[in-house]
Enzyme design. Sequence first.
Site, PDB file in Angstrom:
ATOM      1  N   LYS A  38      -2.487  -8.702   1.420  1.00 27.48           N
ATOM      2  CA  LYS A  38      -2.018  -8.038   0.435  1.00 27.48           C
ATOM      3  C   LYS A  38      -1.761  -6.535   0.892  1.00 27.48           C
ATOM      4  O   LYS A  38      -2.295  -6.200   1.702  1.00 27.48           O
ATOM      5  CB  LYS A  38      -2.699  -8.195  -0.973  1.00 27.48           C
ATOM      6  CG  LYS A  38      -4.161  -7.475  -0.660  1.00 27.48           C
ATOM      7  CD  LYS A  38      -5.002  -7.758  -1.883  1.00 27.48           C
ATOM      8  CE  LYS A  38      -6.518  -7.593  -1.544  1.00 27.48           C
ATOM      9  NZ  LYS A  38      -7.002  -6.682  -2.613  1.00 27.48           N
ATOM     10  N   ARG A 138     -13.027  -8.046 -14.028  1.00 26.48           N
ATOM     11  CA  ARG A 138     -11.528  -7.686 -13.812  1.00 26.48           C
ATOM     12  C   ARG A 138     -10.472  -8.877 -14.404  1.00 26.48           C
ATOM     13  O   ARG A 138     -10.436  -9.023 -15.532  1.00 26.48           O
ATOM     14  CB  ARG A 138     -11.440  -7.450 -12.183  1.00 26.48           C
ATOM     15  CG  ARG A 138     -10.019  -6.856 -11.873  1.00 26.48           C
ATOM     16  CD  ARG A 138     -10.172  -6.374 -10.361  1.00 26.48           C
ATOM     17  NE  ARG A 138      -9.984  -7.462  -9.399  1.00 26.48           N
ATOM     18  CZ  ARG A 138      -9.853  -7.345  -7.913  1.00 26.48           C
ATOM     19  NH1 ARG A 138      -9.865  -6.207  -7.285  1.00 26.48           N
ATOM     20  NH2 ARG A 138      -9.987  -8.312  -7.226  1.00 26.48           N
ATOM     21  N   HIS A 167     -14.192 -14.245  -7.683  1.00 28.65           N
ATOM     22  CA  HIS A 167     -14.474 -12.885  -6.642  1.00 28.65           C
ATOM     23  C   HIS A 167     -15.582 -12.148  -6.830  1.00 28.65           C
ATOM     24  O   HIS A 167     -16.111 -12.096  -8.050  1.00 28.65           O
ATOM     25  CB  HIS A 167     -13.080 -12.074  -7.233  1.00 28.65           C
ATOM     26  CG  HIS A 167     -12.903 -11.029  -5.805  1.00 28.65           C
ATOM     27  ND1 HIS A 167     -13.052 -11.206  -4.722  1.00 28.65           N
ATOM     28  CD2 HIS A 167     -12.762  -9.495  -6.234  1.00 28.65           C
ATOM     29  CE1 HIS A 167     -12.600 -10.007  -4.042  1.00 28.65           C
ATOM     30  NE2 HIS A 167     -12.655  -9.060  -4.829  1.00 28.65           N
ATOM     31  N   ARG A 223     -11.715 -15.995   1.913  1.00 31.74           N
ATOM     32  CA  ARG A 223     -10.660 -15.250   1.726  1.00 31.74           C
ATOM     33  C   ARG A 223     -10.738 -13.821   2.526  1.00 31.74           C
ATOM     34  O   ARG A 223     -10.821 -12.900   1.549  1.00 31.74           O
ATOM     35  CB  ARG A 223     -10.329 -14.905   0.185  1.00 31.74           C
ATOM     36  CG  ARG A 223      -9.888 -16.347  -0.565  1.00 31.74           C
ATOM     37  CD  ARG A 223      -9.135 -15.932  -2.006  1.00 31.74           C
ATOM     38  NE  ARG A 223     -10.084 -14.908  -2.706  1.00 31.74           N
ATOM     39  CZ  ARG A 223     -10.891 -15.241  -3.615  1.00 31.74           C
ATOM     40  NH1 ARG A 223     -11.099 -16.555  -3.839  1.00 31.74           N
ATOM     41  NH2 ARG A 223     -11.725 -13.841  -4.097  1.00 31.74           N
ATOM     42  N   TYR A 267      -1.806  26.680   4.090  1.00 32.90           N
ATOM     43  CA  TYR A 267      -1.662  26.861   2.736  1.00 32.90           C
ATOM     44  C   TYR A 267      -3.067  27.623   2.175  1.00 32.90           C
ATOM     45  O   TYR A 267      -4.228  26.900   2.636  1.00 32.90           O
ATOM     46  CB  TYR A 267      -1.485  25.819   1.845  1.00 32.90           C
ATOM     47  CG  TYR A 267      -0.006  25.163   1.605  1.00 32.90           C
ATOM     48  CD1 TYR A 267       1.124  26.014   1.336  1.00 32.90           C
ATOM     49  CD2 TYR A 267       0.281  23.915   2.363  1.00 32.90           C
ATOM     50  CE1 TYR A 267       2.286  25.578   1.491  1.00 32.90           C
ATOM     51  CE2 TYR A 267       1.740  23.489   2.506  1.00 32.90           C
ATOM     52  CZ  TYR A 267       2.817  24.505   1.898  1.00 32.90           C
ATOM     53  OH  TYR A 267       3.884  24.000   1.960  1.00 32.90           O
ATOM     54  N   CYS A 314      -1.206  19.728   5.169  1.00 26.61           N
ATOM     55  CA  CYS A 314       0.055  19.765   4.433  1.00 26.61           C
ATOM     56  C   CYS A 314       0.698  18.286   4.058  1.00 26.61           C
ATOM     57  O   CYS A 314       0.021  17.321   4.450  1.00 26.61           O
ATOM     58  CB  CYS A 314       1.077  20.527   5.214  1.00 26.61           C
ATOM     59  SG  CYS A 314       0.459  22.149   5.817  1.00 26.61           S
ATOM     60  N   MET A 315       1.722  18.527   3.283  1.00 22.92           N
ATOM     61  CA  MET A 315       2.373  17.225   3.123  1.00 22.92           C
ATOM     62  C   MET A 315       2.894  16.298   4.146  1.00 22.92           C
ATOM     63  O   MET A 315       2.772  15.140   4.354  1.00 22.92           O
ATOM     64  CB  MET A 315       3.437  17.345   2.046  1.00 22.92           C
ATOM     65  CG  MET A 315       4.357  16.194   1.732  1.00 22.92           C
ATOM     66  SD  MET A 315       5.643  16.352   0.532  1.00 22.92           S
ATOM     67  CE  MET A 315       5.222  16.785  -0.981  1.00 22.92           C
ATOM     68  N   ASP A 316       3.575  17.066   5.264  1.00 23.02           N
ATOM     69  CA  ASP A 316       3.885  16.417   6.312  1.00 23.02           C
ATOM     70  C   ASP A 316       3.399  16.751   7.612  1.00 23.02           C
ATOM     71  O   ASP A 316       3.721  16.390   8.811  1.00 23.02           O
ATOM     72  CB  ASP A 316       5.504  16.861   6.572  1.00 23.02           C
ATOM     73  CG  ASP A 316       5.994  16.797   5.196  1.00 23.02           C
ATOM     74  OD1 ASP A 316       6.235  15.708   4.466  1.00 23.02           O
ATOM     75  OD2 ASP A 316       6.536  17.872   4.613  1.00 23.02           O
TER      76      ASP A 316
END
Length: 380
Positions: A38, A138, A167, A223, A267, A314-316
């Site tokens: 997953k 859950r 689980h 699993r 920043y 930073c973001m990138d």
Amino acid sequence: VTAVHPTQAIVDLDAMLHNLERLREHLKGKTEIMAVVKANAYGHGAVPVAKALSAAGVRAFGVAFVDEGIELRRAGIQEPILVMGGFVSEQVAALVGHRLTPVVFHRDQIEWLAAEVGKTRPSSGIPVHVKIDTGMGRLGLHPHEVPAFVQNLLGKKGLVLEGLMSHFADEDLADTQVAQEQIALFLKAHEKLKGHGIAVPQLHIANSAALLSFERSWLSWVRPGITLYGYFPSRKLEQTLPLKPVLTLAARITHLRTVPAGTTISYGRTFTTRRESRIAVLPIGYADGYPRALSNRGTVLVRGRRTPIVGRVCMDMLMVDVTEVPEAALADEAVLIGRQGREAITAAELADQTGTIPYEILSVIGVRIPRIYRGALPSP
Ligand SMILES: Cc1ncc(COP(=O)(O)O)c(C=O)c1O
């Protein structure tokens, strides 16, 4: 021409198959492995991972969602694919159409599936697995609800009860009373069904932690997810098998310059150089899943040495101080997760530094970063 992104996740499929073999040795043929792929195989790329595991003889896969299962079917994966995370009515046609195996735990699911099977496949039924909540809080039925739920299921034409699953809630199972109680509740629910003359061919409850430390929980299937990718479910279970991390995260230096003492970086100007410094820019940021919490804290390998992240991520992009690595050059490969020379940075180290777990570090590696496969490439 395919543009090459300057940051890449290199996935070593041979390392993954090494991990699979270590798990198999540990299990001594007592149970079968259902590989949990997953969340894009915990960030490693679901299709190539599943193809390599299938070629190595893995006979079932687990995903969280229907669309994850469809992705594998479209790529040609033929083995059973268990959809463990639930589904909504709009997904039932696709689920049945792609021969995915649903995990069920509430009555509406039974109605939806029975209606769909009645419409599309009147003769051949579909297998379902029933989920019991033994303590995770859950998904799942309360154990006392199981007999009536199963009776209802068996009353529907075309639905075949193939499995019973649960689980574990704790990551260190061997010591916990809770894990003992969970397995006891699970087996008792199964005994009760047997008492009603209902045989369930497949039972499974064990994740990686249980696989490593709790043999009584192995049952028909185990699993594992995280251990296939070379990490451990907890620090306490670390190195209980000789596993190899599968993923390397590497970025090319896109800018490198010398700045005077007193220069502020990034920043918020949270870092100021104390000396003349060489600052390298790496083309990866929090939008790629690199934790912003590692601002002024993380390290990155350049020319086999640890260099500190300076200023905010930073973001990138992020910046590292390579003053201590004078041979560092533009376009050098810097390693954010993985090995370079004798140094290594693991996802577990980043997880510890940021108060999370390796699962999160790996699975949030962003879609912008291409996955490059090395080793046992499956035939296309
Ligand atoms: C239902 C279920 N089974 C198995 C796994 C695999 O767990 P692990 O990665 O700890 O082996 C998961 C992942 O969290 C899960 O949700």
